[in-house]
Design a protein around this motif. Structure first.
Motif, mmCIF file in Angstrom:
data_model
loop_
_atom_site.group_PDB
_atom_site.id
_atom_site.type_symbol
_atom_site.label_atom_id
_atom_site.label_comp_id
_atom_site.label_asym_id
_atom_site.label_seq_id
_atom_site.Cartn_x
_atom_site.Cartn_y
_atom_site.Cartn_z
ATOM 1 N N GLU A 1 3.847 11.687 6.096
ATOM 2 C CA GLU A 1 4.663 12.387 7.084
ATOM 3 C C GLU A 1 4.844 11.573 8.361
ATOM 4 O O GLU A 1 5.871 11.708 9.051
ATOM 5 C CB GLU A 1 4.049 13.756 7.394
ATOM 6 C CG GLU A 1 4.129 14.775 6.266
ATOM 7 C CD GLU A 1 3.058 14.605 5.188
ATOM 8 O OE1 GLU A 1 2.992 15.459 4.294
ATOM 9 O OE2 GLU A 1 2.271 13.618 5.237
ATOM 10 N N ASP A 2 3.857 10.701 8.681
ATOM 11 C CA ASP A 2 4.005 9.820 9.846
ATOM 12 C C ASP A 2 4.944 8.661 9.536
ATOM 13 O O ASP A 2 5.784 8.280 10.353
ATOM 14 C CB ASP A 2 2.635 9.268 10.273
ATOM 15 C CG ASP A 2 1.728 10.355 10.825
ATOM 16 O OD1 ASP A 2 2.243 11.436 11.188
ATOM 17 O OD2 ASP A 2 0.498 10.127 10.873
ATOM 18 N N VAL A 3 4.805 8.088 8.343
ATOM 19 C CA VAL A 3 5.649 6.959 7.948
ATOM 20 C C VAL A 3 7.119 7.356 7.939
ATOM 21 O O VAL A 3 8.002 6.577 8.324
ATOM 22 C CB VAL A 3 5.219 6.439 6.551
ATOM 23 C CG1 VAL A 3 6.205 5.409 6.024
ATOM 24 C CG2 VAL A 3 3.815 5.851 6.616
ATOM 25 N N ILE B 1 -9.317 7.032 3.235
ATOM 26 C CA ILE B 1 -8.931 7.820 4.406
ATOM 27 C C ILE B 1 -8.162 6.969 5.417
ATOM 28 O O ILE B 1 -7.501 7.490 6.330
ATOM 29 C CB ILE B 1 -10.195 8.462 5.048
ATOM 30 C CG1 ILE B 1 -9.830 9.756 5.759
ATOM 31 C CG2 ILE B 1 -10.878 7.482 5.996
ATOM 32 C CD1 ILE B 1 -11.024 10.577 6.171
ATOM 33 N N LYS B 2 -8.240 5.642 5.237
ATOM 34 C CA LYS B 2 -7.551 4.726 6.158
ATOM 35 C C LYS B 2 -6.075 4.522 5.773
ATOM 36 O O LYS B 2 -5.344 3.844 6.509
ATOM 37 C CB LYS B 2 -8.255 3.368 6.144
ATOM 38 C CG LYS B 2 -9.700 3.413 6.627
ATOM 39 C CD LYS B 2 -10.372 2.060 6.423
ATOM 40 C CE LYS B 2 -11.845 2.111 6.779
ATOM 41 N NZ LYS B 2 -12.534 0.809 6.485
ATOM 42 N N MET B 3 -5.657 5.070 4.649
ATOM 43 C CA MET B 3 -4.272 4.879 4.215
ATOM 44 C C MET B 3 -3.323 5.564 5.191
ATOM 45 O O MET B 3 -3.661 6.580 5.798
ATOM 46 C CB MET B 3 -4.065 5.460 2.803
ATOM 47 C CG MET B 3 -5.005 4.905 1.748
ATOM 48 S SD MET B 3 -4.974 3.103 1.605
ATOM 49 C CE MET B 3 -3.288 2.845 1.089
ATOM 50 N N GLY C 1 0.820 -1.211 0.000
ATOM 51 C CA GLY C 1 0.000 0.000 0.000
ATOM 52 C C GLY C 1 0.853 1.260 0.000
ATOM 53 O O GLY C 1 2.018 1.252 0.397
ATOM 54 N N LEU C 2 0.261 2.342 -0.458
ATOM 55 C CA LEU C 2 0.961 3.618 -0.523
ATOM 56 C C LEU C 2 0.420 4.558 0.546
ATOM 57 O O LEU C 2 -0.785 4.556 0.826
ATOM 58 C CB LEU C 2 0.776 4.267 -1.897
ATOM 59 C CG LEU C 2 1.167 3.424 -3.118
ATOM 60 C CD1 LEU C 2 0.916 4.224 -4.389
ATOM 61 C CD2 LEU C 2 2.607 2.998 -3.032
ATOM 62 N N PRO C 3 1.271 5.377 1.128
ATOM 63 C CA PRO C 3 0.770 6.400 2.045
ATOM 64 C C PRO C 3 0.186 7.572 1.261
ATOM 65 O O PRO C 3 0.383 7.672 0.040
ATOM 66 C CB PRO C 3 2.025 6.815 2.812
ATOM 67 C CG PRO C 3 3.128 6.614 1.826
ATOM 68 C CD PRO C 3 2.737 5.420 0.991
ATOM 69 N N ILE C 4 -0.513 8.454 1.948
ATOM 70 C CA ILE C 4 -1.038 9.668 1.322
ATOM 71 C C ILE C 4 -0.538 10.873 2.113
ATOM 72 O O ILE C 4 -0.071 10.737 3.250
ATOM 73 C CB ILE C 4 -2.590 9.662 1.251
ATOM 74 C CG1 ILE C 4 -3.204 9.655 2.655
ATOM 75 C CG2 ILE C 4 -3.073 8.479 0.428
ATOM 76 C CD1 ILE C 4 -4.727 9.771 2.659
ATOM 77 N N LEU C 5 -0.624 12.022 1.529
ATOM 78 C CA LEU C 5 -0.175 13.233 2.205
ATOM 79 C C LEU C 5 -1.085 13.583 3.384
ATOM 80 O O LEU C 5 -2.293 13.329 3.344
ATOM 81 C CB LEU C 5 -0.141 14.409 1.229
ATOM 82 C CG LEU C 5 0.863 14.338 0.074
ATOM 83 C CD1 LEU C 5 0.643 15.509 -0.872
ATOM 84 C CD2 LEU C 5 2.288 14.324 0.597
ATOM 85 N N GLN C 6 -0.489 14.202 4.398
ATOM 86 C CA GLN C 6 -1.274 14.680 5.536
ATOM 87 C C GLN C 6 -2.360 15.641 5.069
ATOM 88 O O GLN C 6 -3.505 15.582 5.533
ATOM 89 C CB GLN C 6 -0.353 15.388 6.531
ATOM 90 C CG GLN C 6 -1.068 16.023 7.730
ATOM 91 C CD GLN C 6 -1.657 14.978 8.664
ATOM 92 O OE1 GLN C 6 -1.001 13.979 8.964
ATOM 93 N NE2 GLN C 6 -2.876 15.207 9.120
ATOM 94 N N SER C 7 -2.023 16.507 4.132
ATOM 95 C CA SER C 7 -3.011 17.472 3.632
ATOM 96 C C SER C 7 -4.171 16.760 2.938
ATOM 97 O O SER C 7 -5.325 17.218 3.015
ATOM 98 C CB SER C 7 -2.345 18.445 2.652
ATOM 99 O OG SER C 7 -1.740 17.741 1.572
#
Length: 468
Positions: free
Chosen positions: A105-107, A99-101, A23-29
Motif C-alpha cells: 500500500e505504501d509502494v 518484516i523488512k519487506m 524484491g516483492l512488497p507485502i500487504l500492510q495487514s
C-alpha cells in the motif's frame, strides 16, 4: 514436461529478467500481524506463522523464492511449504527477515485503483487456494500444501504487472505464465507443474487443479458460460462423483468464503447466489495484443433471467407444467428458438409423443409427433443417457440416416437441437427446438440449449412428485 519446455521457448524474457531478483512488497495487514507475532515469537509454532503468511500471496512467493534460491548441496531438497521454511530459519529470524519487506500500500501510494485491483486478485487467489485444497482433499492428495500454494500464487503474474507499471516507467510490458515465473525464481518444480496446461497423459491431480482454477476464474464473470459445465464435468470425472455434487460443493465454498473472509474486496455473499434475477455482465473474450476487448455475443441478457427463473422454480419444487413453461420461455425468449417441442414417454408404450408445443401452428404435423423406440435410431440413443445433438449442415450427412422413420415428415427439414430429459436416472422425454425461415443456429445457441436442458432436468428432479 514437453509443454513446459514449449512455453519456456515463448517466454517474455525481459519480464522474467526484470523480476528475477527484484524484491516483492507485502500487504500492510501482513506486516501488522508479523509485528504482533514477533512479540511472542518464543511461544509461536511454525504453523501459527504459516497461517499469517498464507493469507498473502506476495509474502508466500517471497518466502519460497528466498529459501529455494539459497546455496544448496547435493542433499538439499526443495522446500514447498511455509512450515518447512519457518522450521529451517526459525520463527524469530523468519519474522525479522520478512518484516523488512516494503509495504504494498505504501509502494502504490497514489494509485488507489491498482491497490484495489491487487486486493481483488489476492482475494480471488485465496478463494482459489481454498477451493483447490478442498477438492484435492477429496482425492486424499498426499501433498495438499503444494495444491494450496500453487493455487494461491496463480495470479501473481497479474499482480506483478500492475505493480511494475505503476511504479517503474522502464518496466517491460506484458507478463508471463506463472510456471515460467516460478522456474525463473527457482521455486519447486512441483508447484510449477500444477499450473501448467495439462497434457493428454497428465496426472489426475494436475487435471483437477487446472480445472478447479479455471472454474474459479470463470465463475468470477458468471455461472452461465458454456465452459463452466465442461469444467464441472472434468472435475466430476476425476473425483468419480456427479456434476451436481461438484456444483453444490462449489457453491458452498463460495458462500462460506464470502461470509468468513476478512478481506472481502469484490466478495459480497450475494454475488455467489447463482441464477438470481438481475442483470449479469457479458463475459469478455481475450483480445489480440493492442486490440480492444471483444465481447462474446449472446442473444440477450433476458437469457440469463429466464435461466435463473427456471433454476429457482426447480429449487422451490414448482410443478412440472410450470417448469416446462419456464424452459420454453428460456428457449424462445432467450435463444430465439421459434419451434419448441417436448416429447414425453408414453406410459405403457415404448414411444415418445408430443405433449408441450410452442410456435407450432394447429395444423403443424410436429404437434402429432409420435416416435416408437423399439428400433435403434438417433432418438433411442439420446434416451440412453442425458445427452444432446445439434443437427446442422456439417453433420447432416452422417446423422440423417440415423433419424427415425417418419421424423422428417413430422418435424420438417430445419437444423435443430435435441436433448434427452432425465429425472434422476430415468429418461422421461426429449426437448426439440429449431428456427424457421433459414435462420441458422450457432455453437453459442447449442451450448445454451444444453444448459437449459440440464436446468430443466434438475428442476424436474427437485419436484417431490417427480423424484419419488
Amino acid at each position: 514436461m514437453e509443454n513446459l519446455a514449449q512455453t519456456a521457448a515463448k517466454s517474455n524474457v525481459a519480464w522474467l529478467a526484470y523480476w528475477a531478483r527484484r524484491g516483492l512488497p507485502i500487504l500492510q495487514s501482513s506486516k501488522e500481524q508479523l509485528l504482533v507475532a514477533l512479540r511472542r515469537a518464543d511461544r509461536l509454532h511454525p504453523s501459527d506463522l504459516a497461517d499469517i503468511v498464507l493469507k498473502d500471496p506476495l509474502l508466500t512467493a517471497q518466502a519460497l523464492r528466498y529459501i529455494n534460491q539459497r546455496q544448496k548441496n547435493s542433499l538439499s531438497a526443495d522446500i514447498t511449504t511455509i512450515n518447512g521454511i519457518v522450521m529451517l530459519m526459525g520463527v524469530a529470524p523468519f519474522i525479522e527477515h520478512f518484516i523488512k519487506m516494503p509495504i504494498l500500500e505504501d509502494v502504490l501510494q497514489g494509485h488507489p485503483r491498482s491497490i484495489a485491483r491487487i486486493h481483488k486478485l489476492i482475494g480471488d487467489s485465496r478463494f482459489m487456494a481454498k477451493m483447490a485444497r478442498e477438492f484435492a482433499g477429496e482425492r486424499y492428495d498426499a501433498h495438499l500444501d503444494e495444491i494450496f500454494i500453487s493455487a494461491l500464487l496463480s495470479r501473481i503474474p497479474e499482480v506483478l504487472e500492475l505493480l511494475a507499471h505503476d511504479t517503474d516507467a522502464t518496466a517491460p510490458h506484458g507478463r508471463d505464465h506463472a510456471h515460467a515465473l516460478f522456474a525463473a525464481w527457482s521455486l519447486p518444480h512441483a508447484l510449477s507443474v500444477l499450473l501448467a496446461e495439462p497434457e493428454a497423459d497428465a496426472l489426475p491431480r494436475q487435471v483437477l487443479q487446472h480445472a478447479t482454477l479455471r472454474l474459479a476464474t470463470l465463475l468470477d464473470r458468471g455461472w452461465w458460460q458454456p465452459e463452466v459445465a465442461k469444467l464441472l464435468q472434468q472435475m466430476a470425472e476425476v473425483l468419480n462423483t456427479s456434476v451436481d455434487d461438484v456444483w453444490q460443493r462449489t457453491n458452498r465454498l463460495m458462500l462460506f468464503y464470502a461470509r468468513n473472509e476478512p478481506q472481502k474486496q469484490g466478495w459480497p455473499a450475494a454475488r455467489w447466489l447463482p441464477m438470481l434475477p438481475g442483470e449479469w455482465p457479458l463475459p469478455v473474450a481475450p483480445a489480440p495484443a493492442l486490440a480492444a476487448p471483444v465481447e462474446v455475443k449472446v442473444e440477450k441478457d433476458i437469457l440469463a433471467e429466464r435461466m435463473q427463473a427456471l433454476h429457482l422454480a426447480g429449487a422451490q419444487g414448482a410443478p412440472a407444467n410450470q417448469i416446462m413453461t419456464l424452459a420454453v420461455r428460456a428457449l424462445a425468449e432467450g435463444l430465439g428458438m421459434q419451434r419448441i417441442l417436448f416429447a414425453l414417454l408414453v406410459a405403457g408404450e415404448n414411444a415418445i409423443k408430443a405433449r408441450f408445443a410452442h410456435g407450432l401452428d394447429a395444423a403443424d404435423p410436429a404437434r402429432q409427433l409420435h416416435i416408437k423406440l423399439d428400433e435403434t435410431h438417433l432418438l433411442t440413443r439420446l434416451m440412453l443417457k442425458q445427452q444432446s445433438i445439434w443437427f446442422n449442415p456439417s453433420n447432416a450427412a452422417s446423422l440423417e440416416p440415423m433419424l427415425p422413420v417418419g421424423f422428417r415428415e413430422q418435424v420438417g427439414h430445419n437444423d435443430f437441437c435435441a436433448m434427452s430429459i432425465f429425472v434422476g436416472d430415468k429418461a422421461v422425454g426429449i426437448i426439440y427446438a429449431d428456427r424457421q425461415g433459414g435462420d441458422s443456429l450457432a455453437e453459442t445457441h447449442y451450448q445454451h440449449f444444453k444448459q437449459i436442458g440440464l436446468l430443466t432436468s434438475r428442476a424436474l428432479s427437485h419436484h417431490p412428485a417427480q423424484s419419488r
